[in-house]
Design an enzyme around this catalytic site. Sequence first.
Site, PDB file in Angstrom:
ATOM      1  N   GLU A  47       0.893  -1.097   0.066  1.00 21.22           N
ATOM      2  CA  GLU A  47      -0.109   0.018  -0.011  1.00 21.22           C
ATOM      3  C   GLU A  47       0.928   1.306  -0.005  1.00 21.22           C
ATOM      4  O   GLU A  47       1.618   1.441   0.809  1.00 21.22           O
ATOM      5  CB  GLU A  47      -0.965  -0.205   1.327  1.00 21.22           C
ATOM      6  CG  GLU A  47      -2.305   0.475   1.177  1.00 21.22           C
ATOM      7  CD  GLU A  47      -2.190   1.981   0.899  1.00 21.22           C
ATOM      8  OE1 GLU A  47      -2.765   2.585   0.001  1.00 21.22           O
ATOM      9  OE2 GLU A  47      -1.446   2.291   1.643  1.00 21.22           O
ATOM     10  N   CYS A  78       3.835  -2.955  -8.599  1.00 19.37           N
ATOM     11  CA  CYS A  78       2.578  -2.369  -8.011  1.00 19.37           C
ATOM     12  C   CYS A  78       2.879  -1.207  -7.106  1.00 19.37           C
ATOM     13  O   CYS A  78       3.006  -0.110  -7.737  1.00 19.37           O
ATOM     14  CB  CYS A  78       1.849  -3.578  -7.241  1.00 19.37           C
ATOM     15  SG  CYS A  78       0.150  -3.307  -7.188  1.00 19.37           S
ATOM     16  N   HIS A 202       2.105  -8.426  -9.904  1.00 21.76           N
ATOM     17  CA  HIS A 202       2.556  -9.218  -8.848  1.00 21.76           C
ATOM     18  C   HIS A 202       3.461 -10.405  -9.206  1.00 21.76           C
ATOM     19  O   HIS A 202       3.134 -11.530  -8.684  1.00 21.76           O
ATOM     20  CB  HIS A 202       1.931  -9.235  -7.811  1.00 21.76           C
ATOM     21  CG  HIS A 202       1.591  -7.996  -6.901  1.00 21.76           C
ATOM     22  ND1 HIS A 202       2.111  -7.724  -5.554  1.00 21.76           N
ATOM     23  CD2 HIS A 202       0.496  -7.250  -6.902  1.00 21.76           C
ATOM     24  CE1 HIS A 202       1.540  -6.814  -5.021  1.00 21.76           C
ATOM     25  NE2 HIS A 202       0.647  -6.357  -6.144  1.00 21.76           N
ATOM     26  N   GLU A 204       6.068 -11.581  -8.179  1.00 24.96           N
ATOM     27  CA  GLU A 204       6.512 -12.617  -6.991  1.00 24.96           C
ATOM     28  C   GLU A 204       5.400 -13.473  -6.312  1.00 24.96           C
ATOM     29  O   GLU A 204       5.485 -14.195  -5.469  1.00 24.96           O
ATOM     30  CB  GLU A 204       6.982 -11.470  -5.786  1.00 24.96           C
ATOM     31  CG  GLU A 204       5.951 -10.876  -4.975  1.00 24.96           C
ATOM     32  CD  GLU A 204       5.202  -9.621  -5.681  1.00 24.96           C
ATOM     33  OE1 GLU A 204       5.563  -9.354  -6.903  1.00 24.96           O
ATOM     34  OE2 GLU A 204       4.527  -8.808  -4.955  1.00 24.96           O
TER      35      GLU A 204
HETATM   36  N1  GLN Z   1      -2.830   0.680  -5.414  1.00 25.45           N
HETATM   37  C1  GLN Z   1      -2.005   0.372  -4.460  1.00 25.45           C
HETATM   38  C2  GLN Z   1      -1.630   1.650  -3.732  1.00 25.45           C
HETATM   39  O1  GLN Z   1      -1.783   2.529  -3.993  1.00 25.45           O
HETATM   40  C3  GLN Z   1      -1.087  -0.833  -4.731  1.00 25.45           C
HETATM   41  C4  GLN Z   1      -1.553  -2.090  -4.452  1.00 25.45           C
HETATM   42  C5  GLN Z   1      -0.452  -3.083  -4.582  1.00 25.45           C
HETATM   43  O2  GLN Z   1       0.709  -3.032  -4.346  1.00 25.45           O
HETATM   44  N2  GLN Z   1      -0.799  -4.170  -4.919  1.00 25.45           N
HETATM   45  O3  GLN Z   1      -0.501   1.370  -2.954  1.00 25.45           O
END
Ligand code: GLN
Length: 251
Positions: A47, A78, A202, A204
Amino acid sequence: MAVGVLSLQGSFNEHIAALRKIGVKGVEIRKPEQLQNITALIIPGGESTTMAKLAEYHNLFPALRDFVKMGKPVWGTCAGLIFLANKAIGQKSGGQDLVGGLDCTVNRNFFGGQLQSFETELLVPEIAATEGGPSTFRGVFIRAPAVLEVGPEVQVLAYYSVPSNNSAESKSNSENQLETPVSKERVIVAIKQGNLLGTAFHPELTADTRWHSYFLKMAGVVTEQSSNSIIKEEYFSDNRQQKNDLPIFQW
Ligand code: GLN
């Protein structure tokens, strides 16, 4: 040569496990001075607002920016991709600090929230050409961002075609007030610029280690031969037939 994984929050353990699979030791990074001992860095998913708060608390931003500016290899998955972007939209009010370096604009939650998470087979011509194996890669998208715009130095490594019945884009448009035009059909989900790599999904969380070995080759950590033989042995012979099964992450 050690590969660091930013270990403040998110899927850092899974990255370390993927590195271990291809015979590389991943080092957990939590303090600015630890960046001096590594040759390459992975910023995991998680996040990004939370990760940014923790990075701020540990005074990591200046050291991370220096690491990128020095031309060291960094891969963001991500939330990590959001960290590496020069510009992010759809951030919480007040925004958040970014490390920057990748000449692109990302939309933080392009596909929507947790319920709009999905998996799909992505076409990955560059990965298949470099790492061998099938022309597709299982993309795991969890509250994923998408890249809306890239600069001239950026190489696009994968696109995702948004299904026509998917309302994510109109939702995302109204929620986040897109500042840049984006194709209705297709968004960018993997990019490379010099020593920087970014994936909206992802790798991983899959048993397919090709993105990891691709990054390690970019970083000069593994040689072509060693990584290719490991991939064949570890994945395509044993696990390929299970590729659609969950859970796909294995220690
Ligand atoms: N959208 C998410 C964020 O703002 C990222 C999500 C993720 O890393 N799976 O952090």
